[in-house]
Scaffold this active site. Structure first.
Site, PDB file in Angstrom:
ATOM      1  CE  LYS A 296      -1.740   2.816   2.683  1.00 36.80           C
ATOM      2  NZ  LYS A 296      -1.770   4.110   1.943  1.00 36.80           N
TER       3      LYS A 296
ATOM      4  N   GLY B 128       6.696   5.331   8.484  1.00 32.26           N
ATOM      5  CA  GLY B 128       5.703   6.378   8.836  1.00 32.26           C
ATOM      6  C   GLY B 128       5.985   7.009  10.177  1.00 32.26           C
ATOM      7  CB  SER B 129       3.829   9.662  11.798  1.00 30.22           C
ATOM      8  OG  SER B 129       2.682   8.916  11.764  1.00 30.22           O
ATOM      9  CB  THR B 130       6.186   8.088  16.461  1.00 28.46           C
ATOM     10  OG1 THR B 130       7.467   7.942  15.786  1.00 28.46           O
ATOM     11  CG2 THR B 130       6.109   7.351  17.607  1.00 28.46           C
ATOM     12  CD  GLU B 131      -0.435   8.769  17.868  1.00 23.68           C
ATOM     13  OE1 GLU B 131       0.594   9.210  18.646  1.00 23.68           O
ATOM     14  OE2 GLU B 131      -1.201   8.196  18.095  1.00 23.68           O
TER      15      GLU B 131
ATOM     16  N   GLY C  69       2.404   4.258  13.637  1.00 22.73           N
ATOM     17  CA  GLY C  69       2.912   3.129  14.154  1.00 22.73           C
ATOM     18  C   GLY C  69       2.349   2.634  15.390  1.00 22.73           C
TER      19      GLY C  69
ATOM     20  CD  GLU D 122      12.717   4.120   8.938  1.00 25.84           C
ATOM     21  OE1 GLU D 122      12.452   4.910   9.710  1.00 25.84           O
ATOM     22  OE2 GLU D 122      12.585   4.460   7.755  1.00 25.84           O
TER      23      GLU D 122
ATOM     24  CB  CYS E  20      12.428   9.254   8.907  1.00 24.05           C
ATOM     25  SG  CYS E  20      13.550   8.028   7.889  1.00 24.05           S
TER      26      CYS E  20
ATOM     27  CD  GLU F  94       9.482  12.518  11.959  1.00 24.60           C
ATOM     28  OE1 GLU F  94       8.575  11.899  11.994  1.00 24.60           O
ATOM     29  OE2 GLU F  94      10.567  12.189  11.347  1.00 24.60           O
TER      30      GLU F  94
HETATM   31  P1  ADP Z   1       2.083  11.090   7.265  1.00 24.09           P
HETATM   32  O1  ADP Z   1       1.325  11.361   8.621  1.00 24.09           O
HETATM   33  O2  ADP Z   1       3.152  11.921   7.400  1.00 24.09           O
HETATM   34  O3  ADP Z   1       1.511  11.390   6.123  1.00 24.09           O
HETATM   35  P2  ADP Z   1       1.797   8.585   7.763  1.00 24.09           P
HETATM   36  O4  ADP Z   1       2.547   7.941   8.850  1.00 24.09           O
HETATM   37  O5  ADP Z   1       0.386   8.827   8.070  1.00 24.09           O
HETATM   38  O6  ADP Z   1       2.592   9.802   7.516  1.00 24.09           O
HETATM   39  O7  ADP Z   1       1.768   7.738   6.530  1.00 24.09           O
HETATM   40  C1  ADP Z   1       2.532   6.734   6.350  1.00 24.09           C
HETATM   41  C2  ADP Z   1       1.922   5.545   5.426  1.00 24.09           C
HETATM   42  O8  ADP Z   1       0.793   5.106   6.579  1.00 24.09           O
HETATM   43  C3  ADP Z   1       0.974   5.953   4.287  1.00 24.09           C
HETATM   44  O9  ADP Z   1       0.790   4.988   3.187  1.00 24.09           O
HETATM   45  C4  ADP Z   1      -0.594   6.091   4.927  1.00 24.09           C
HETATM   46  O10 ADP Z   1      -1.519   5.747   4.039  1.00 24.09           O
HETATM   47  C5  ADP Z   1      -0.494   5.080   6.146  1.00 24.09           C
HETATM   48  N1  ADP Z   1      -1.371   5.103   7.096  1.00 24.09           N
HETATM   49  C6  ADP Z   1      -1.755   6.329   7.643  1.00 24.09           C
HETATM   50  N2  ADP Z   1      -2.588   5.976   8.734  1.00 24.09           N
HETATM   51  C7  ADP Z   1      -2.855   4.611   8.727  1.00 24.09           C
HETATM   52  C8  ADP Z   1      -3.352   3.713   9.863  1.00 24.09           C
HETATM   53  N3  ADP Z   1      -4.287   4.224  10.604  1.00 24.09           N
HETATM   54  N4  ADP Z   1      -3.286   2.613   9.473  1.00 24.09           N
HETATM   55  C9  ADP Z   1      -2.402   1.948   8.482  1.00 24.09           C
HETATM   56  N5  ADP Z   1      -1.657   2.695   7.605  1.00 24.09           N
HETATM   57  C10 ADP Z   1      -1.915   4.113   7.684  1.00 24.09           C
END
Ligand code: ADP
Length: 498
Positions: A196, A249-252, A254, A271, A305, A402
């Site tokens: 994805k 992606g973001s820690t949140e 994660g 990561e 990152c 971040e």
């Molecule tokens: P940003 O907030 O900087 O866009 P994200 O961590 O949200 O970074 O995004 C990184 C990836 O995680 C993207 O592919 C995004 O679609 C996906 N993503 C965002 N929210 C969720 C979630 N709740 N569950 C799974 N994947 C997610």
């Protein structure tokens, strides 16, 4: 401003075409029939419409990946043949460098020279490196000595087997490169994939799917389902038949992935974010430290990152370093990625623009002093100025969170223990930089930094053979290198009584 009219006819055709989901070797529309818009961050124009995958599509993709995982065509394929296919894919990536570079630049905004000269060759290298592992997935023989049975003899060994169906959730900052980190080891180990890409940047993932089909990977080995995080991403993290989810992606987010994965206790690799300390000592080669520290935080408009966002400078070098950095920030050419002389492109989206400029404003309100930059550039496109802040305090919000933008907070240090405490005073632990000529200092300091990667007299260097991943809240597990390969394998012990 160079836009769609300046790219090749092929790229315009690709963008104008029906960009569907890749499931089980077929290009199919989303079950819902929905599509979403892809925006060029330099012009804010809509450049493509992509099928919007959601839970129902993820489910079909997972079923296709499961079938492929169990099919003799993949499960029984010799490692050497997997290696050949992966190597062929790397060749195709290089052959299509120009197309990939145009797609990546239009989608993400990065300078086309970076896409062409760094993203494509580095991604191809990851595939080639991982191709080598496909024939080297060896277990061990283990001599057993079992105290209650002194006379019994055993022969024991380990098998290393692919984990299975892997959900891969990729970010938008380096779309193809981050994808290659995940896809390449999964292929080398014989896993199958539901990929994805980020909703902001789905294009090169779809093209990768095309190239994989073309070089001859069996149907369903890779499935590509663009869609939004809360729908497609969440469905993948939650799916009961996904064996492992790997996320960058973001820690949140994660944390949300970890919660979603609990249903079937799927393996999780993360990561995540960073707020990396970059440390310059008095004795450093200062021109190199200035150029390197600018690059550490301004490269890719700071959407990195590992960005060296907290810069610690030893007292004696402070003035010269800040002046040099400010000069560099002012000289950087910020512009559309398609303009050949742009060094820094736009941020990826309007949302990021708002976030990053919000942090810039809050920093000065909290009392930080602006030495360069500080806001948006122009009115069209998501451009921001490379920004340097001094007089910063560790508890200011922009020094703790971040930002994912070209913003650095500079602070001075004198005492080494105090420096270490401040450098480690963060929830993150992704990377750190050290600039010095003193080898002994390097070896003493590197072990004390709570981070997954320490760069010395260089920064942001990722190599296929070097494990990468964070300490603390910057992640779980490693990508790349042997550890990255192992993370797609599970070990089975076989014990034979003789
Ligand atoms: P940003 O907030 O900087 O866009 P994200 O961590 O949200 O970074 O995004 C990184 C990836 O995680 C993207 O592919 C995004 O679609 C996906 N993503 C965002 N929210 C969720 C979630 N709740 N569950 C799974 N994947 C997610």
């Amino acid at each position: 401003m160079p836009g769609l009219e300046s790219v090749s006819e092929w790229t315009r055709g690709y963008l104008g075409g029906t960009r569907d989901l890749l499931i089980g070797g077929e290009w199919v529309p989303a079950q819902s029939g929905r599509r979403f818009e892809v925006i060029d961050p330099a012009s804010e124009d809509v450049i493509a419409n992509v099928a919007e995958g959601a839970a129902a599509d993820v489910d079909l993709a997972v079923k296709a990946a499961r079938r492929a995982f169990e099919s003799p065509a993949w499960a029984r394929m010799p490692g050497a043949e997997r290696a050949r296919l992966i190597w062929a894919l790397a060749d195709r990536l290089e052959a299509e460098a120009e197309k990939i570079a145009e797609l990546e630049t239009l989608d993400n905004g990065m300078p086309i020279g970076v896409a062409r000269g760094a993203v494509v060759p580095l991604s191809a290298d990851v595939f080639r490196y991982m191709a080598g592992w496909a024939t080297k997935l060896e277990g061990r023989t283990i001599p057993l000595d079992v105290p209650p049975q002194p006379d019994a003899e055993f022969f024991a060994y380990t098998l290393r087997q692919p984990i299975g169906v892997v959900g891969q959730i990729v970010p938008w900052n380096f779309p193809l490169f981050m994808t290659s980190w995940k896809v390449a080891p999964a292929l080398a180990t014989g896993c199958t994939i539901v990929l994805k890409p980020a909703e902001q940047t789905p294009l090169t993932a779809l093209f990768l799917g095309e190239l994989m089909t073309e070089v001859g990977f069996p149907d369903g080995v890779i499935n590509v389902v663009p869609g939004f995080g809360e729908t497609a991403g969440a469905a993948l993290a939650d799916h009961p038949d996904v064996d492992k989810v790997t996320f960058t992606g973001s820690t949140e987010v994660g944390r949300q992935i970890v919660r979603a994965s609990a249903g079937n206790l799927k393996k999780v690799a993360l990561e995540l974010g960073g707020k990396s300390p970059n440390i310059v000592f008095d004795d450093a080669d200062l021109p190199a430290a200035i150029a390197g520290s600018a690059d550490a935080v301004f490269f890719n408009a700071g959407q990195n990152c590992v960005a060296g966002a907290r810069l610690f400078v030893q007292e004696g070098a402070y003035d010269e370093l800040v002046a040099g950095l400010a000069e560099r920030a002012a000289a950087l050419r910020v512009g559309p990625g398609l303009a050949p002389d742009s060094e820094v492109g736009p941020l990826v989206s309007a949302e990021q623009l708002e976030r990053v400029t919000g942090y810039m404003g809050a920093a000065t309100e909290e009392g930080a002093k602006l030495v360069a930059g500080g806001g948006r550039l122009g009115e069209r496109g998501f451009f921001v100025e490379p920004t340097i802040l001094t007089d910063v305090a560790p508890d200011m919000r922009f020094m703790r969170e971040e930002i994912f933008g070209p913003v650095v907070g500079v602070t001075r240090f004198t005492d080494l223990d105090d420096l270490v405490a401040r450098a480690n005073d963060t929830a993150f632990g992704l990377a750190a930089g050290i600039w010095t000529r003193d080898v002994s200092r390097v070896h003493k300091l590197a072990p004390r930094l709570d981070v997954g990667t320490v760069w010395v007299n260089t920064y942001s260097l990722n190599a296929s053979a070097l494990p990468f991943g964070g300490f603390k809240q910057s992640g779980w597990g490693k990508e790349l290198g042997e550890e990255g390969v192992s993370s797609y394998l599970q070990t089975k012990s076989v014990c034979i009584g003789l």
